[in-house]
Design a protein around this motif. Structure first.
Motif, PDB file in Angstrom:
ATOM      1  N   GLY A   1       0.821  -1.203   0.000  1.00 48.83           N
ATOM      2  CA  GLY A   1       0.000   0.000   0.000  1.00 48.83           C
ATOM      3  C   GLY A   1       0.855   1.253   0.000  1.00 48.83           C
ATOM      4  O   GLY A   1       1.754   1.399   0.828  1.00 48.83           O
ATOM      5  N   LYS A   2       0.588   2.141  -0.944  1.00 52.17           N
ATOM      6  CA  LYS A   2       1.342   3.394  -1.072  1.00 52.17           C
ATOM      7  C   LYS A   2       0.445   4.579  -0.723  1.00 52.17           C
ATOM      8  O   LYS A   2      -0.685   4.681  -1.208  1.00 52.17           O
ATOM      9  N   TYR A   3       0.972   5.467   0.122  1.00 55.15           N
ATOM     10  CA  TYR A   3       0.239   6.681   0.480  1.00 55.15           C
ATOM     11  C   TYR A   3       0.973   7.893  -0.074  1.00 55.15           C
ATOM     12  O   TYR A   3       2.189   8.018   0.074  1.00 55.15           O
ATOM     13  N   VAL A   4       0.234   8.771  -0.736  1.00 55.25           N
ATOM     14  CA  VAL A   4       0.804  10.004  -1.279  1.00 55.25           C
ATOM     15  C   VAL A   4      -0.095  11.174  -0.895  1.00 55.25           C
ATOM     16  O   VAL A   4      -1.294  11.165  -1.186  1.00 55.25           O
ATOM     17  N   ALA A   5       0.493  12.162  -0.233  1.00 59.67           N
ATOM     18  CA  ALA A   5      -0.227  13.393   0.098  1.00 59.67           C
ATOM     19  C   ALA A   5       0.086  14.414  -0.989  1.00 59.67           C
ATOM     20  O   ALA A   5       1.237  14.820  -1.172  1.00 59.67           O
ATOM     21  N   GLU A   6      -0.939  14.807  -1.723  1.00 66.51           N
ATOM     22  CA  GLU A   6      -0.753  15.723  -2.856  1.00 66.51           C
ATOM     23  C   GLU A   6      -1.246  17.123  -2.481  1.00 66.51           C
ATOM     24  O   GLU A   6      -2.406  17.303  -2.107  1.00 66.51           O
ATOM     25  N   GLN A   7      -0.360  18.084  -2.585  1.00 60.80           N
ATOM     26  CA  GLN A   7      -0.712  19.468  -2.271  1.00 60.80           C
ATOM     27  C   GLN A   7      -1.393  20.103  -3.479  1.00 60.80           C
ATOM     28  O   GLN A   7      -0.818  20.211  -4.561  1.00 60.80           O
ATOM     29  N   ILE A   8      -2.639  20.516  -3.298  1.00 61.80           N
ATOM     30  CA  ILE A   8      -3.389  21.189  -4.354  1.00 61.80           C
ATOM     31  C   ILE A   8      -3.873  22.523  -3.793  1.00 61.80           C
ATOM     32  O   ILE A   8      -4.844  22.580  -3.035  1.00 61.80           O
ATOM     33  N   GLY A   9      -3.176  23.574  -4.162  1.00 61.49           N
ATOM     34  CA  GLY A   9      -3.491  24.878  -3.589  1.00 61.49           C
ATOM     35  C   GLY A   9      -3.192  24.876  -2.106  1.00 61.49           C
ATOM     36  O   GLY A   9      -2.086  24.571  -1.670  1.00 61.49           O
ATOM     37  N   THR A  10      -4.201  25.193  -1.325  1.00 63.25           N
ATOM     38  CA  THR A  10      -4.030  25.204   0.134  1.00 63.25           C
ATOM     39  C   THR A  10      -4.516  23.909   0.777  1.00 63.25           C
ATOM     40  O   THR A  10      -4.450  23.754   1.997  1.00 63.25           O
ATOM     41  N   GLU A  11      -4.991  22.987  -0.054  1.00 64.66           N
ATOM     42  CA  GLU A  11      -5.536  21.738   0.470  1.00 64.66           C
ATOM     43  C   GLU A  11      -4.601  20.560   0.194  1.00 64.66           C
ATOM     44  O   GLU A  11      -3.789  20.597  -0.730  1.00 64.66           O
ATOM     45  N   ILE A  12      -4.739  19.538   1.013  1.00 66.50           N
ATOM     46  CA  ILE A  12      -3.974  18.303   0.820  1.00 66.50           C
ATOM     47  C   ILE A  12      -4.933  17.189   0.408  1.00 66.50           C
ATOM     48  O   ILE A  12      -5.917  16.914   1.099  1.00 66.50           O
ATOM     49  N   LYS A  13      -4.624  16.579  -0.717  1.00 66.00           N
ATOM     50  CA  LYS A  13      -5.437  15.468  -1.209  1.00 66.00           C
ATOM     51  C   LYS A  13      -4.741  14.164  -0.851  1.00 66.00           C
ATOM     52  O   LYS A  13      -3.576  13.956  -1.177  1.00 66.00           O
ATOM     53  N   HIS A  14      -5.454  13.293  -0.160  1.00 64.42           N
ATOM     54  CA  HIS A  14      -4.879  12.023   0.280  1.00 64.42           C
ATOM     55  C   HIS A  14      -5.103  10.950  -0.784  1.00 64.42           C
ATOM     56  O   HIS A  14      -6.234  10.698  -1.199  1.00 64.42           O
ATOM     57  N   ASN A  15      -4.016  10.336  -1.209  1.00 63.59           N
ATOM     58  CA  ASN A  15      -4.082   9.280  -2.225  1.00 63.59           C
ATOM     59  C   ASN A  15      -3.629   7.950  -1.632  1.00 63.59           C
ATOM     60  O   ASN A  15      -2.586   7.881  -0.965  1.00 63.59           O
ATOM     61  N   TYR A  16      -4.407   6.914  -1.903  1.00 60.73           N
ATOM     62  CA  TYR A  16      -4.066   5.572  -1.438  1.00 60.73           C
ATOM     63  C   TYR A  16      -4.075   4.632  -2.642  1.00 60.73           C
ATOM     64  O   TYR A  16      -5.035   4.602  -3.410  1.00 60.73           O
ATOM     65  N   GLY A  17      -3.011   3.872  -2.784  1.00 63.48           N
ATOM     66  CA  GLY A  17      -2.942   2.895  -3.861  1.00 63.48           C
ATOM     67  C   GLY A  17      -2.505   1.552  -3.307  1.00 63.48           C
ATOM     68  O   GLY A  17      -1.514   1.472  -2.576  1.00 63.48           O
ATOM     69  N   ILE A  18      -3.247   0.507  -3.634  1.00 60.55           N
ATOM     70  CA  ILE A  18      -2.968  -0.814  -3.063  1.00 60.55           C
ATOM     71  C   ILE A  18      -2.865  -1.856  -4.172  1.00 60.55           C
ATOM     72  O   ILE A  18      -3.698  -1.900  -5.077  1.00 60.55           O
ATOM     73  N   ILE A  19      -1.830  -2.677  -4.072  1.00 59.75           N
ATOM     74  CA  ILE A  19      -1.629  -3.778  -5.016  1.00 59.75           C
ATOM     75  C   ILE A  19      -1.629  -5.082  -4.222  1.00 59.75           C
ATOM     76  O   ILE A  19      -0.943  -5.196  -3.206  1.00 59.75           O
ATOM     77  N   ILE A  20      -2.408  -6.050  -4.686  1.00 55.44           N
ATOM     78  CA  ILE A  20      -2.486  -7.346  -4.009  1.00 55.44           C
ATOM     79  C   ILE A  20      -2.151  -8.452  -5.000  1.00 55.44           C
ATOM     80  O   ILE A  20      -2.709  -8.507  -6.093  1.00 55.44           O
ATOM     81  N   LEU A  21      -1.232  -9.320  -4.591  1.00 53.09           N
ATOM     82  CA  LEU A  21      -0.828 -10.435  -5.441  1.00 53.09           C
ATOM     83  C   LEU A  21      -1.193 -11.764  -4.797  1.00 53.09           C
ATOM     84  O   LEU A  21      -0.905 -11.992  -3.620  1.00 53.09           O
ATOM     85  N   CYS A  22      -1.803 -12.634  -5.581  1.00 53.69           N
ATOM     86  CA  CYS A  22      -2.039 -13.999  -5.129  1.00 53.69           C
ATOM     87  C   CYS A  22      -0.687 -14.705  -5.038  1.00 53.69           C
ATOM     88  O   CYS A  22       0.141 -14.572  -5.949  1.00 53.69           O
TER      89      CYS A  22
END
Length: 214
Positions: A106-127
């Motif tokens: 799981g990767k977390y990225v906080a993206e600054q957009i103007g004065t706000e922070i956008k929280h991004n979550y990306g998850i990869i699952i492998l069998c």
């Protein structure tokens, strides 16, 4: 009618043999877990459950997830302390007796957009059995129905691309997905690169296809 010395007819013996054979044929798929379609469906459902649990956990922690599923099993939910993020261990039904865990990143990225922070979550699952069962992968459509973040969209699109390019070559699929995960682990600019160019990360995995030479 033909009978043996004990008075049992040959037809009775044949009927018993046929009955035993029929029972054996019906029982073998369940005993040896040979129902491949059901195993595929169950495995993908397991991965979807893990994805939901990991997403909820990351939304509460705003941090990368290191793949330790025991955290999801023992950690109470932030908004529902009586329950944990994941109720129990889940295993691919193809080799459930071996207790091989799913690989989760799981990767977390906080993206600054103007004065706000956008929280991004990306998850990869492998069998854990993807090399042997290359269809054991979450389809892209699942994420589209789960209100994914931009990062999750990037990851699911790239994984879908890897899946289509590797087809039934499970070993190659595993190799490239692990390499893709490593990009996200080691390159702090991976999100920015992927945002700027759809093929940026794919080109690292398939350099010849994108005309890149060393």
């Amino acid at each position: 009618m033909l009978r043996n010395q004990n008075g049992i007819s040959v037809y009775t013996v044949l009927s018993i043999i046929l009955f035993i054979a029929l029972v054996f044929i019906l029982a073998v798929p369940n005993f040896f877990n040979l129902d491949k379609e059901k195993n595929l469906e169950d495995c993908i459902n397991n991965m979807k459950q893990i994805w939901v649990a990991t997403t909820d956990y990351m939304r509460d922690t705003n941090a990368d997830f290191n793949g330790d599923l025991s955290l999801l099993i023992k950690t109470p939910k932030k908004d529902d302390p009586k329950n944990t993020y994941l109720s129990s261990n889940l295993y691919c039904p193809e080799t459930s007796h071996q207790k091989k865990e799913y690989l989760v990143y799981g990767k977390y990225v906080a993206e600054q957009i103007g004065t706000e922070i956008k929280h991004n979550y990306g998850i990869i699952i492998l069998c854990p059995n993807l090399a042997q069962y290359p269809k054991h992968i979450i389809e892209k459509g699942f994420y589209e129905n789960m209100e994914p973040t931009q990062l999750q969209n990037y990851m699911s699109e790239d994984i879908d691309y890897i899946d289509s390019e590797t087809g039934l070559n499970g070993a190659k699929k595993v190799e490239l997905i692990n390499k893709y995960i490593e990009i996200w682990k080691t390159d702090p600019d991976a999100f920015a690169k992927r945002k700027a160019n759809t093929t940026a990360l794919r080109a690292i995995l398939f350099p010849e296809k994108f005309g890149i030479t060393e």
